[in-house]
Design an enzyme around this catalytic site. Structure first.
Site, PDB file in Angstrom:
ATOM      1  N   LYS A 140      82.361  -2.493  13.184  1.00 45.80           N
ATOM      2  CA  LYS A 140      81.390  -3.501  13.600  1.00 45.80           C
ATOM      3  C   LYS A 140      81.765  -4.893  13.089  1.00 45.80           C
ATOM      4  CE  LYS A 140      78.752  -0.794  15.973  1.00 45.80           C
ATOM      5  NZ  LYS A 140      78.649  -0.955  17.449  1.00 45.80           N
ATOM      6  N   THR A 180      67.148   4.512  17.855  1.00 44.65           N
ATOM      7  CA  THR A 180      68.148   5.026  18.780  1.00 44.65           C
ATOM      8  C   THR A 180      68.429   6.487  18.441  1.00 44.65           C
ATOM      9  OG1 THR A 180      70.059   4.449  17.388  1.00 44.65           O
ATOM     10  CG2 THR A 180      69.234   2.736  18.885  1.00 44.65           C
ATOM     11  N   ASP A 221      84.634   8.417  28.839  1.00 46.43           N
ATOM     12  CA  ASP A 221      84.931   8.494  27.415  1.00 46.43           C
ATOM     13  C   ASP A 221      85.639   7.188  27.076  1.00 46.43           C
ATOM     14  OD1 ASP A 221      85.953   8.877  24.896  1.00 46.43           O
ATOM     15  OD2 ASP A 221      86.921  10.802  25.329  1.00 46.43           O
ATOM     16  N   TYR A 250      82.420   2.601   9.736  1.00 52.80           N
ATOM     17  CA  TYR A 250      81.444   1.964  10.617  1.00 52.80           C
ATOM     18  C   TYR A 250      81.416   0.449  10.402  1.00 52.80           C
ATOM     19  CZ  TYR A 250      77.019   1.196  13.072  1.00 52.80           C
ATOM     20  OH  TYR A 250      76.055   0.754  13.947  1.00 52.80           O
ATOM     21  N   LEU A 267      70.077   1.580  23.078  1.00 58.50           N
ATOM     22  CA  LEU A 267      70.124   0.149  23.369  1.00 58.50           C
ATOM     23  C   LEU A 267      70.694  -0.132  24.752  1.00 58.50           C
ATOM     24  CD1 LEU A 267      71.386  -1.200  19.907  1.00 58.50           C
ATOM     25  CD2 LEU A 267      69.032  -0.854  20.689  1.00 58.50           C
ATOM     26  N   SER A 307      76.582  -4.939  14.180  1.00 53.94           N
ATOM     27  CA  SER A 307      75.564  -4.292  13.350  1.00 53.94           C
ATOM     28  C   SER A 307      75.387  -5.096  12.074  1.00 53.94           C
ATOM     29  CB  SER A 307      76.003  -2.867  12.994  1.00 53.94           C
ATOM     30  OG  SER A 307      75.199  -2.320  11.963  1.00 53.94           O
TER      31      SER A 307
END
Length: 269
Positions: free
Chosen positions: A178, A209, A61, A174, A17, A161
């Site tokens: 998000k 992706t 990083d 995750y 993306l 997300s």
């Protein structure tokens, strides 16, 4: 915000993306600073976009504050000495997924190292990059400059997300990362309103992706069944088009936009 003649900072810019956004912005007259952990991919992406007046890569990083600072210092010098295009936006697109049940069948809890890794990249890395670029973007130079009658100075385009709203089994870390990105959109927009900086978050569902390319066919087909229309994964260029619109449309601020084909994630695959 006018895209032409501005510089945009994009983490995760070497692929997926982030790279799609970079390609789209360059095609509309912007310069892009690409940040990524993968040096080889980052250098190749920058070279593919054009010469060093158009795109430049910094190895970063996003879990390391010092590497972000070094990149930001380099970007400021690059704009001042080479592009002469003031900052227009930040797109923190670096992200990772590390699935794991909070408690597995053997009654083993989710390792905190796994949780911390996801949170450090997806949440802390987003905040750290944004906060380090903002002082330069909001200043009277270098390399900030107001744009248009609203005297807008820039836009932050964050990436959440669909998992922020319908996290599946194994997505505690995750979804938490998000969900936090989505939740901080409005307060961040309120914090930055006095500086002429907007904040918009895009929450995509399954897109093509590097993260989704590692899925098995069985997992992919299961996710596709949750789509309404179109019956496919999203394309990075479709994400990039929305990001561009968010940059150009000054009335978009403090909002999370779902980009998901009306899909709603099932509890399990």
């Amino acid at each position: 915000m006018k895209i032409e003649g501005r510089t945009f900072v994009i983490s995760g810019g070497a692929s997926g993306l982030g790279r799609a956004v970079a390609e789209d912005l360059v095609s509309h007259g912007a310069a892009v600073a690409l940040l990524d952990r993968n040096d080889e991919e980052g250098q190749a992406a920058a070279k593919a976009l054009g010469d060093d007046k158009v795109a430049k890569f910094w190895p970063v990083d996003v879990t390391d504050t010092d590497t972000i600072k070094a990149a930001v210092d380099g970007i400021v010098a690059w704009i001042t000495e080479t592009t002469h295009k003031p900052l227009g936006g930040i797109v923190p697109a670096a992200g990772v997924g590390f699935p794991g049940l909070i408690l597995d069948r053997k009654l083993k809890p989710l390792p905190m190292d796994n949780f911390d890794f996801v949170m450090n990249v997806n949440l802390r890395g987003t905040v750290d990059l944004v906060r380090q670029v903002l002082p330069h973007m909001a200043a009277d130079g270098p390399t900030g400059a107001p744009d248009g009658p609203d005297k807008e100075r820039g836009v932050v385009i964050m990436v959440a997300s669909a998992a922020a709203f319908e996290g599946q089994m194994g997505q505690v870390a995750y979804a938490a990362s998000k969900g936090a990105v989505a939740s901080m959109t409005l307060p961040m927009a309120r914090d930055l309103s006095k500086h002429g900086v907007r904040v918009v978050t895009i929450a995509p569902s399954m897109f093509e992706t590097s993260m989704t390319s590692a899925m098995t066919d069985k997992v992919r087909q299961s996710l596709l069944k949750s789509m309404e229309f179109p019956l496919r994964a999203g394309r990075p260029d479709e994400f990039a088009v929305l990001a561009r619109h968010a940059i150009e449309n000054t009335m978009l601020n403090g909002v999370v936009i779902r980009l998901d084909g009306a899909s709603r994630m099932p509890a399990r695959l």
